[in-house]
Design a protein around this motif. Sequence first.
Motif: not given
Length: 296
Positions: A66-71
């Motif tokens: 999984d690649w997670e992108f968090v702001d």
Amino acid sequence: MNPLCQFAHRFPNIIAEFLERDRHKTRNFREETVTDMLMAALIGLEPYGVKVDFPINEALTGDDMDWEFVDLNPNSKGRYFRLHIQAKRAKEIKLKKSSYWVYNEIDHGLTFGNSPPANVKPNVKYYGAQHYKLVNEAKKINNCAALYMFYNPKSSLTSNNCTVPSVDGINWMFADLIKENLNVTRWPVNDRKVETLRPHFQPLHKLLCFNNNGGKNFPRRPPPWLPRPDDITKLLNSQREDSDDRIYSSEENIPHELMESIKNPNEYTRELGRKTVTFITDYRKWTKEPSFSTTP
């Protein structure tokens, strides 16, 4: 060029050279090996907000990640988006006078247990089941997209032309562009060929190169060039041409377990189902680490 964009341009060539070395061996490097190499390379970017984590039982995940992108915007609840990625490597099939390249295990077979889809028998191995699960698990989640990531040896690489993209050391494509096919026999060879799937290929740097306006001297604060969730969804939506294709969107609420692991990295450990890379923007505001190095 910023460090993440440098990685995205250079690493596919490294993988192509690496996979070329085993072409004449009795056993080839598997996808899991390359996936581990990719994750190991990204560890160098952890000071900038790229976190690499592994599940406790990696035997159950294989080449999944999984690649997670968090702001982590402090003025809102933040935003979150995830890529569920299945990796496959190309293999050369030699004939008497020619050869061709395939992703031989893209139709990987699995059983569905006691709750199979319609018209599928329970506890029977169906080829294409891994693909089916990859696509349908992602469709159940609004803030998730399913991708294939392909690892290609140097001999299989081909430049782009007017009609088709290039074959690089690493390419990716939307998993749902492959037609669903659950069968007790293998998929036709043509459906597994690199050339068949090539029209849908994208380069790795398209996923990772954003706001690439840095120079050699990067600031000590988290850089603006890490991909944010809305950067990824905008990119993915721009690549979908069919009106019937689903539209991707990030979610406002960041998963609790993820947030706790970011805020308290030394005190809280997530239970992960897959190998995971998390790209965290506005990272330092939420951690107890005193500062960031100027080099990855």
